[in-house]
Design a protein around this motif. Sequence first.
Motif, PDB file in Angstrom:
ATOM      1  N   GLU A  46       0.802  -1.214   0.000  1.00 13.91           N
ATOM      2  CA  GLU A  46       0.000   0.000   0.000  1.00 13.91           C
ATOM      3  C   GLU A  46       0.843   1.276   0.000  1.00 13.91           C
ATOM      4  OE1 GLU A  46      -3.321  -0.021  -0.148  1.00 13.91           O
ATOM      5  OE2 GLU A  46      -3.369  -2.203  -0.195  1.00 13.91           O
TER       6      GLU A  46
ATOM      7  N   PRO B  95      -0.868   5.472   5.788  1.00 12.56           N
ATOM      8  CA  PRO B  95      -1.620   6.714   6.002  1.00 12.56           C
ATOM      9  C   PRO B  95      -1.280   7.432   7.299  1.00 12.56           C
ATOM     10  CG  PRO B  95      -3.080   4.997   5.254  1.00 12.56           C
ATOM     11  CD  PRO B  95      -1.744   4.355   5.448  1.00 12.56           C
TER      12      PRO B  95
ATOM     13  N   LEU C 274       1.914   9.251   6.918  1.00 16.95           N
ATOM     14  CA  LEU C 274       1.711  10.374   6.015  1.00 16.95           C
ATOM     15  C   LEU C 274       1.075  11.554   6.735  1.00 16.95           C
ATOM     16  CD1 LEU C 274       1.810  11.235   3.051  1.00 16.95           C
ATOM     17  CD2 LEU C 274      -0.496  10.319   2.792  1.00 16.95           C
ATOM     18  N   ARG C 275       0.034  11.262   7.506  1.00 17.93           N
ATOM     19  CA  ARG C 275      -0.681  12.358   8.154  1.00 17.93           C
ATOM     20  C   ARG C 275       0.137  12.961   9.285  1.00 17.93           C
ATOM     21  NH1 ARG C 275      -6.175  10.095   9.458  1.00 17.93           N
ATOM     22  NH2 ARG C 275      -5.070   8.122   9.365  1.00 17.93           N
TER      23      ARG C 275
ATOM     24  N   SER D 126       3.185  15.008   7.861  1.00 14.25           N
ATOM     25  CA  SER D 126       2.764  16.278   7.279  1.00 14.25           C
ATOM     26  C   SER D 126       2.386  17.270   8.379  1.00 14.25           C
ATOM     27  CB  SER D 126       1.606  16.080   6.309  1.00 14.25           C
ATOM     28  OG  SER D 126       0.497  15.498   6.936  1.00 14.25           O
TER      29      SER D 126
ATOM     30  N   GLN E   7       5.609  18.563   9.815  1.00  9.01           N
ATOM     31  CA  GLN E   7       6.099  19.536   8.846  1.00  9.01           C
ATOM     32  C   GLN E   7       5.502  20.919   9.123  1.00  9.01           C
ATOM     33  OE1 GLN E   7       8.270  20.595   6.719  1.00  9.01           O
ATOM     34  NE2 GLN E   7       8.003  19.053   5.148  1.00  9.01           N
TER      35      GLN E   7
ATOM     36  N   LEU F  76      -2.634   9.329  -2.437  1.00  7.02           N
ATOM     37  CA  LEU F  76      -2.170  10.118  -1.282  1.00  7.02           C
ATOM     38  C   LEU F  76      -3.341  10.860  -0.638  1.00  7.02           C
ATOM     39  CD1 LEU F  76       1.155  11.514  -2.778  1.00  7.02           C
ATOM     40  CD2 LEU F  76       0.937   9.909  -0.864  1.00  7.02           C
TER      41      LEU F  76
ATOM     42  N   LYS G 107      -5.330   8.527   1.381  1.00  9.15           N
ATOM     43  CA  LYS G 107      -4.685   8.184   2.651  1.00  9.15           C
ATOM     44  C   LYS G 107      -4.870   9.273   3.695  1.00  9.15           C
ATOM     45  CE  LYS G 107      -1.326   5.056   0.728  1.00  9.15           C
ATOM     46  NZ  LYS G 107       0.074   4.802   0.401  1.00  9.15           N
ATOM     47  N   MET G 108      -4.965  10.512   3.229  1.00 10.09           N
ATOM     48  CA  MET G 108      -5.218  11.609   4.158  1.00 10.09           C
ATOM     49  C   MET G 108      -6.686  11.611   4.596  1.00 10.09           C
ATOM     50  SD  MET G 108      -2.355  13.180   4.616  1.00 10.09           S
ATOM     51  CE  MET G 108      -2.751  14.771   5.346  1.00 10.09           C
TER      52      MET G 108
ATOM     53  N   PRO H  79      -8.235   6.702   5.511  1.00 13.26           N
ATOM     54  CA  PRO H  79      -7.060   5.860   5.725  1.00 13.26           C
ATOM     55  C   PRO H  79      -7.288   4.375   5.489  1.00 13.26           C
ATOM     56  CG  PRO H  79      -7.839   6.870   7.772  1.00 13.26           C
ATOM     57  CD  PRO H  79      -8.608   7.486   6.676  1.00 13.26           C
TER      58      PRO H  79
ATOM     59  N   VAL I 129      -4.934   0.918  -2.007  1.00 11.19           N
ATOM     60  CA  VAL I 129      -4.504   1.446  -3.306  1.00 11.19           C
ATOM     61  C   VAL I 129      -5.041   0.578  -4.449  1.00 11.19           C
ATOM     62  CG1 VAL I 129      -2.496   2.048  -4.709  1.00 11.19           C
ATOM     63  CG2 VAL I 129      -2.414   2.338  -2.252  1.00 11.19           C
TER      64      VAL I 129
ATOM     65  N   GLU J 293       3.948   3.095  -5.578  1.00 16.94           N
ATOM     66  CA  GLU J 293       4.669   3.505  -4.379  1.00 16.94           C
ATOM     67  C   GLU J 293       5.809   4.466  -4.734  1.00 16.94           C
ATOM     68  OE1 GLU J 293       5.986   0.122  -2.149  1.00 16.94           O
ATOM     69  OE2 GLU J 293       7.407   1.327  -0.999  1.00 16.94           O
TER      70      GLU J 293
ATOM     71  N   GLU K 263       4.316   7.784  -5.717  1.00 16.80           N
ATOM     72  CA  GLU K 263       3.875   8.475  -4.494  1.00 16.80           C
ATOM     73  C   GLU K 263       5.058   9.168  -3.845  1.00 16.80           C
ATOM     74  OE1 GLU K 263       2.309   5.851  -1.562  1.00 16.80           O
ATOM     75  OE2 GLU K 263       0.253   6.025  -2.259  1.00 16.80           O
ATOM     76  N   ASN K 264       6.160   8.447  -3.812  1.00 20.14           N
ATOM     77  CA  ASN K 264       7.342   8.968  -3.153  1.00 20.14           C
ATOM     78  C   ASN K 264       7.903  10.201  -3.868  1.00 20.14           C
ATOM     79  OD1 ASN K 264       8.724   8.390  -0.827  1.00 20.14           O
ATOM     80  ND2 ASN K 264      10.462   7.549  -1.940  1.00 20.14           N
TER      81      ASN K 264
ATOM     82  N   LEU L  29       5.517  13.022  -3.030  1.00 17.54           N
ATOM     83  CA  LEU L  29       5.754  13.473  -1.652  1.00 17.54           C
ATOM     84  C   LEU L  29       6.989  14.355  -1.565  1.00 17.54           C
ATOM     85  CD1 LEU L  29       5.038  10.248   0.421  1.00 17.54           C
ATOM     86  CD2 LEU L  29       3.847  12.425   0.625  1.00 17.54           C
TER      87      LEU L  29
ATOM     88  N   TRP M 265       6.339  16.875   1.485  1.00 19.10           N
ATOM     89  CA  TRP M 265       5.506  16.224   2.496  1.00 19.10           C
ATOM     90  C   TRP M 265       4.481  17.179   3.108  1.00 19.10           C
ATOM     91  CZ3 TRP M 265       5.892  11.008   4.482  1.00 19.10           C
ATOM     92  CH2 TRP M 265       6.822  10.217   3.809  1.00 19.10           C
TER      93      TRP M 265
ATOM     94  N   MET N 153       1.306  17.747   3.085  1.00 14.46           N
ATOM     95  CA  MET N 153       0.096  17.134   2.562  1.00 14.46           C
ATOM     96  C   MET N 153      -1.171  17.689   3.200  1.00 14.46           C
ATOM     97  SD  MET N 153       1.886  15.509   0.596  1.00 14.46           S
ATOM     98  CE  MET N 153       0.781  14.500  -0.386  1.00 14.46           C
TER      99      MET N 153
END
Lengths: 309, 303
Positions: free
Chosen positions: A42, A46, A49-50, A53, A56, B111, B114-115, B118, B122, B138, B141-142, B145, B150, B152
Amino acid sequence: MEKYEKLEKVGEGTYGKVYKAVEKSTGKLVALKKTRLEIDDEGIPPTALREISLLQMLSTSIYVVRLLCVEHVLRSAENSQSPKSNLYLVFEYLDTDLKKFIDSHRKGANPKPLDPSLIQKLMYQLCKGVAHCHSHGVLHRDLKPQNLLLVKDKELLKIADLGLGRTFTVPLKSYTHEIVTLWYRAPEVLLGSTHYSTAVDIWSVGCIFAEMVRRQALFPGDSEFQQLLHIFRLLGTPTEEQWPGVSSLRDWHVYPKWEPQDLTRAVPSLCPQGVDLLMKMLKYNPAERIAAKTALDHPYFDSLDKSQF
Amino acid sequence: MEFHLEHPLSHSSLHNDDADDNTLPLPLFLVEFQHMPSSHYFLTLKSSASLLSNRNFAISSITQYSRKFDDPSLTYLAVNYLDRFLSSEDMPQQQSKHWVLKLISLSCVSLSAKMRKPETSVCDLQVEGEMFDAQTIERMENVVLGALKWRMRSVTPFSFFSFFISLFDLKEEDPSLLKHSLRSQATDLTFNLQHDIKFLEYKPSVIAGAALLFNSSELCPLQFQCFSNRICQCTYVNKEELMECYKAIQERDAIGVEENEGSSETAVNVLDHQFSSCGESEKSITITAASSPKRRKTSTRRC
């Protein structure tokens, strides 16, 4: 990651190894935090990622250690069976932390108290940083002197090691199975409250405040039970009147009924305004504990030149 | 703890219960530019048909991939990622192959999902007849990102609605109903504006303010002036940009939405002359000033 040259391992943070490294192109020092990510088909998880960010965004404050960039090193094609990939969080490098700084004033060749005006300055920055995190709905959950990095000559303080939640939950045991310190943990957490809030960080800030003044921990417990007893002995055993609902918390037991002691005796060199702020940070009832943002306006900081922050 | 466009900075529901909507969301104003495509993007799209067609193709792919979620916010976020990615240095400024654009679109949707959601897999995203393997997605995505650093938690116009609406001092019997209508109409409008490249140059806060103003001019015209003043008083809102964006929305509305979509033409040229007919006229007048070398600033003022 070939952009960086690892110099030495500087620690095992709560979430993984931390390296001091140098960015080859600029010669700039950085702190690399390596975290292994379980990757299935996948891609990036997630939660990671969250949370990254969010980190950040939080690092826009100068009172939070700056996250310079994120390097996600995917498993190599030759080794695609490996379900792991490495995530490197690249932070600015600061050479000391508040724990080392306090230690150097207690031990060493020339032990002496921290200058009261320096304590005031550091406290103000700490409250600023914590207020910043809280305004974004983020709890630190593990504030302690080791997590407060210092730029010594500039008297700057920055919060590090923000624990955000599920990817990096604050564990009971750290990466190296070293017990995570309980000294700064709020009583509601120790008593098993599941609905804790920003007040848990304020408690830690209070403990850190006292520690800067005393040069030793305020509540050095070595188990959750001992930790509570340390707190109760100084502040008195909490009552339902003081803290409604305390006796229904999950881990509440019947404790000896201690009377509150005079807090001034624990921090004899602290000015009355400072003691007042400390008392507001160590209120039992989390709802009554002062908010970080409010603390910034406390009279303790009146004599501080706030324009420099 | 899914990501909400309205609260990009909030990690948890910690502050949402007692959210003080009318306090200035300073952090949002300070970081919003980090969540926009770079400034040359709008100009490049205007001048290059092949880049515009890249974008249009990618947006239609995103719409296709995200259809099953039935979540306009998810799609919006994916297009925001797309615009920021296409405008980044990582993207060659030339016509791209369709499969490349599809892979980029798929990664943006992945992406965004996923935000927002979740629990999504994919594998569920792909459309029949095409298969990118998991590793390819993947890697893409990278790349995305990295290009987006990042960041996001995009700050979008939606992030500013609560604050701007709180400035509206409504004298209605039931202000919450009107506020609700304002918000929901401005939300729909903002979703539509995203496809129109004309609006790529405006900051999210400016689009939010202009969309709310536009809807207020229809829903409660008598209060328009008051709203407009309130928003313009806000230190972090550039009055000229706001009125320019508002004007663009008006023009888009006048021309008709269908005709306007995907168009790279701006309608600013009709306002080229500087004229001032202040006085008896109730209409708005427009002054233009060539304050910026790359583009003209226009502002509307009511007399």
